[in-house]
Write a protein that holds these residues in place. Sequence first.
Motif, PDB file in Angstrom:
ATOM      1  N   THR A  89      66.462  25.727 134.040  1.00  0.00           N
ATOM      2  CA  THR A  89      67.377  26.093 132.951  1.00  0.00           C
ATOM      3  C   THR A  89      66.618  26.490 131.689  1.00  0.00           C
ATOM      4  O   THR A  89      67.224  26.662 130.636  1.00  0.00           O
ATOM      5  CB  THR A  89      68.319  24.921 132.623  1.00  0.00           C
ATOM      6  OG1 THR A  89      67.546  23.794 132.227  1.00  0.00           O
ATOM      7  CG2 THR A  89      69.190  24.556 133.812  1.00  0.00           C
TER       8      THR A  89
ATOM      9  N   PHE B 266      73.244  20.376 143.071  1.00  0.00           N
ATOM     10  CA  PHE B 266      72.943  19.791 141.763  1.00  0.00           C
ATOM     11  C   PHE B 266      74.161  19.234 141.038  1.00  0.00           C
ATOM     12  O   PHE B 266      74.014  18.650 139.962  1.00  0.00           O
ATOM     13  CB  PHE B 266      72.229  20.825 140.880  1.00  0.00           C
ATOM     14  CG  PHE B 266      70.897  21.240 141.424  1.00  0.00           C
ATOM     15  CD1 PHE B 266      69.804  20.391 141.372  1.00  0.00           C
ATOM     16  CD2 PHE B 266      70.732  22.483 142.016  1.00  0.00           C
ATOM     17  CE1 PHE B 266      68.572  20.766 141.893  1.00  0.00           C
ATOM     18  CE2 PHE B 266      69.506  22.875 142.536  1.00  0.00           C
ATOM     19  CZ  PHE B 266      68.424  22.008 142.470  1.00  0.00           C
TER      20      PHE B 266
ATOM     21  N   ARG C 159      76.029  24.325 143.214  1.00  0.00           N
ATOM     22  CA  ARG C 159      77.043  23.308 142.886  1.00  0.00           C
ATOM     23  C   ARG C 159      76.911  22.103 143.817  1.00  0.00           C
ATOM     24  O   ARG C 159      76.976  20.962 143.392  1.00  0.00           O
ATOM     25  CB  ARG C 159      78.442  23.893 143.032  1.00  0.00           C
ATOM     26  CG  ARG C 159      78.956  24.535 141.810  1.00  0.00           C
ATOM     27  CD  ARG C 159      80.436  24.918 141.921  1.00  0.00           C
ATOM     28  NE  ARG C 159      80.806  25.532 140.675  1.00  0.00           N
ATOM     29  CZ  ARG C 159      80.584  26.813 140.387  1.00  0.00           C
ATOM     30  NH1 ARG C 159      80.058  27.612 141.283  1.00  0.00           N
ATOM     31  NH2 ARG C 159      80.916  27.297 139.218  1.00  0.00           N
TER      32      ARG C 159
ATOM     33  N   TYR D  89      64.727  21.780 142.082  1.00  0.00           N
ATOM     34  CA  TYR D  89      64.769  21.677 140.629  1.00  0.00           C
ATOM     35  C   TYR D  89      65.668  22.781 140.086  1.00  0.00           C
ATOM     36  O   TYR D  89      65.539  23.936 140.485  1.00  0.00           O
ATOM     37  CB  TYR D  89      63.347  21.828 140.066  1.00  0.00           C
ATOM     38  CG  TYR D  89      63.251  21.626 138.571  1.00  0.00           C
ATOM     39  CD1 TYR D  89      63.072  20.346 138.049  1.00  0.00           C
ATOM     40  CD2 TYR D  89      63.326  22.701 137.703  1.00  0.00           C
ATOM     41  CE1 TYR D  89      62.976  20.156 136.677  1.00  0.00           C
ATOM     42  CE2 TYR D  89      63.236  22.515 136.337  1.00  0.00           C
ATOM     43  CZ  TYR D  89      63.062  21.246 135.831  1.00  0.00           C
ATOM     44  OH  TYR D  89      62.972  21.051 134.469  1.00  0.00           O
ATOM     45  N   LEU D  90      66.572  22.436 139.193  1.00  0.00           N
ATOM     46  CA  LEU D  90      67.451  23.418 138.568  1.00  0.00           C
ATOM     47  C   LEU D  90      66.748  23.954 137.322  1.00  0.00           C
ATOM     48  O   LEU D  90      66.594  23.250 136.330  1.00  0.00           O
ATOM     49  CB  LEU D  90      68.796  22.788 138.193  1.00  0.00           C
ATOM     50  CG  LEU D  90      69.815  23.723 137.567  1.00  0.00           C
ATOM     51  CD1 LEU D  90      70.200  24.836 138.544  1.00  0.00           C
ATOM     52  CD2 LEU D  90      71.051  22.935 137.150  1.00  0.00           C
TER      53      LEU D  90
ATOM     54  N   ASP E  31      76.984  17.853 138.863  1.00  0.00           N
ATOM     55  CA  ASP E  31      77.326  17.877 137.441  1.00  0.00           C
ATOM     56  C   ASP E  31      76.261  18.566 136.590  1.00  0.00           C
ATOM     57  O   ASP E  31      76.587  19.211 135.590  1.00  0.00           O
ATOM     58  CB  ASP E  31      77.552  16.450 136.917  1.00  0.00           C
ATOM     59  CG  ASP E  31      78.821  15.834 137.456  1.00  0.00           C
ATOM     60  OD1 ASP E  31      79.700  16.590 137.931  1.00  0.00           O
ATOM     61  OD2 ASP E  31      78.940  14.592 137.411  1.00  0.00           O
ATOM     62  N   GLU E  32      75.008  18.450 136.992  1.00  0.00           N
ATOM     63  CA  GLU E  32      73.940  19.119 136.234  1.00  0.00           C
ATOM     64  C   GLU E  32      74.158  20.638 136.262  1.00  0.00           C
ATOM     65  O   GLU E  32      74.029  21.321 135.239  1.00  0.00           O
ATOM     66  CB  GLU E  32      72.574  18.767 136.821  1.00  0.00           C
ATOM     67  CG  GLU E  32      71.410  19.371 136.071  1.00  0.00           C
ATOM     68  CD  GLU E  32      70.057  19.079 136.714  1.00  0.00           C
ATOM     69  OE1 GLU E  32      69.048  19.484 136.115  1.00  0.00           O
ATOM     70  OE2 GLU E  32      69.993  18.458 137.806  1.00  0.00           O
ATOM     71  N   TYR E  33      74.533  21.162 137.424  1.00  0.00           N
ATOM     72  CA  TYR E  33      74.786  22.598 137.529  1.00  0.00           C
ATOM     73  C   TYR E  33      76.053  22.978 136.768  1.00  0.00           C
ATOM     74  O   TYR E  33      76.100  24.002 136.093  1.00  0.00           O
ATOM     75  CB  TYR E  33      74.884  23.042 138.993  1.00  0.00           C
ATOM     76  CG  TYR E  33      75.108  24.536 139.110  1.00  0.00           C
ATOM     77  CD1 TYR E  33      74.093  25.428 138.806  1.00  0.00           C
ATOM     78  CD2 TYR E  33      76.350  25.047 139.484  1.00  0.00           C
ATOM     79  CE1 TYR E  33      74.292  26.804 138.876  1.00  0.00           C
ATOM     80  CE2 TYR E  33      76.556  26.414 139.566  1.00  0.00           C
ATOM     81  CZ  TYR E  33      75.529  27.285 139.257  1.00  0.00           C
ATOM     82  OH  TYR E  33      75.737  28.636 139.315  1.00  0.00           O
ATOM     83  N   GLU E  34      77.086  22.161 136.861  1.00  0.00           N
ATOM     84  CA  GLU E  34      78.336  22.452 136.149  1.00  0.00           C
ATOM     85  C   GLU E  34      78.097  22.512 134.640  1.00  0.00           C
ATOM     86  O   GLU E  34      78.665  23.356 133.949  1.00  0.00           O
ATOM     87  CB  GLU E  34      79.414  21.416 136.485  1.00  0.00           C
ATOM     88  CG  GLU E  34      79.940  21.523 137.904  1.00  0.00           C
ATOM     89  CD  GLU E  34      80.581  22.870 138.239  1.00  0.00           C
ATOM     90  OE1 GLU E  34      81.064  23.591 137.335  1.00  0.00           O
ATOM     91  OE2 GLU E  34      80.581  23.227 139.427  1.00  0.00           O
ATOM     92  N   SER E  35      77.258  21.625 134.112  1.00  0.00           N
ATOM     93  CA  SER E  35      76.919  21.663 132.683  1.00  0.00           C
ATOM     94  C   SER E  35      76.183  22.950 132.335  1.00  0.00           C
ATOM     95  O   SER E  35      76.419  23.551 131.286  1.00  0.00           O
ATOM     96  CB  SER E  35      76.049  20.466 132.303  1.00  0.00           C
ATOM     97  OG  SER E  35      76.771  19.275 132.438  1.00  0.00           O
ATOM     98  N   TYR E  36      75.296  23.364 133.209  1.00  0.00           N
ATOM     99  CA  TYR E  36      74.550  24.607 133.018  1.00  0.00           C
ATOM    100  C   TYR E  36      75.499  25.804 132.999  1.00  0.00           C
ATOM    101  O   TYR E  36      75.412  26.678 132.132  1.00  0.00           O
ATOM    102  CB  TYR E  36      73.505  24.733 134.131  1.00  0.00           C
ATOM    103  CG  TYR E  36      72.655  25.968 134.083  1.00  0.00           C
ATOM    104  CD1 TYR E  36      71.925  26.321 132.948  1.00  0.00           C
ATOM    105  CD2 TYR E  36      72.558  26.785 135.207  1.00  0.00           C
ATOM    106  CE1 TYR E  36      71.135  27.459 132.933  1.00  0.00           C
ATOM    107  CE2 TYR E  36      71.763  27.920 135.199  1.00  0.00           C
ATOM    108  CZ  TYR E  36      71.058  28.255 134.057  1.00  0.00           C
ATOM    109  OH  TYR E  36      70.265  29.382 134.043  1.00  0.00           O
TER     110      TYR E  36
END
Length: 167
Positions: free
Chosen positions: A72, A130, A127, A69-70, A132-137
Motif C-alpha cells: 500500500t 487480506f 479480499r 503482503y498487501l 479487513d486490511e484490504y477493505e480499508s485500502y
Amino acid sequence: MSIHIPPPVLAAAAFGVQVALTRKSTATRGFLLGATAVGAASVWLGLGALARFIKHDTTFDPVTPGATYLVTSGPNRLTRNPMYLGLAGMLTSFAVWRRSPRALIPVALFVVAINRMQIPGEESVLRERFGDEYESYVATTPRWLWVAPAWLARTSSPSSRSSSPQP
C-alpha cells in the motif's frame, strides 16, 4: 470457459493497433515533451510499484499463491493498480507523441478490458486473502485515479457494489 490474456500482452496488442493507426502521423518537439512527461510518470508508477513488491518479497500477481503482503506504499498509495495505470500511461504517451486522438482508442479499450476482465478477479482474491486490511485500502485508495468516470468505477463483483460510488 473464460480466456485469460496477460495484461502485458493486451498492452502490446493495443500498442500494435496504435502503430497501425498512426503510420502517417508526425511528432513535434512540444508533443515529444508532453509524451516524455506522461511516459516518465507512467514508468515511475509501474516500476515503482514493482520495486515495492520485490522489496516486500511478494508476488505482483495476487491470483497466484505467494501474495503474502498487501503493498500500500509508493505508487500504491495513489492507485490500487499502478502497474496497469503505468501500461495505460505508456500507451497514452505514444498517442500524445504521435499527435493522434485515434491512438487513444486502443488505450480506452485496454483500460476497459483490464477493468472488466482482470481487476475483479484480483480484487476478489485480495479480499479473501487480506480481509479487513484490504477493505480499508479500498476505502482510501482509488482503483485507477482520484477521479474516475462512473462507468469505469463500476465492477461486476457483487461484493464491491454499494450505494456509494467506488473511487
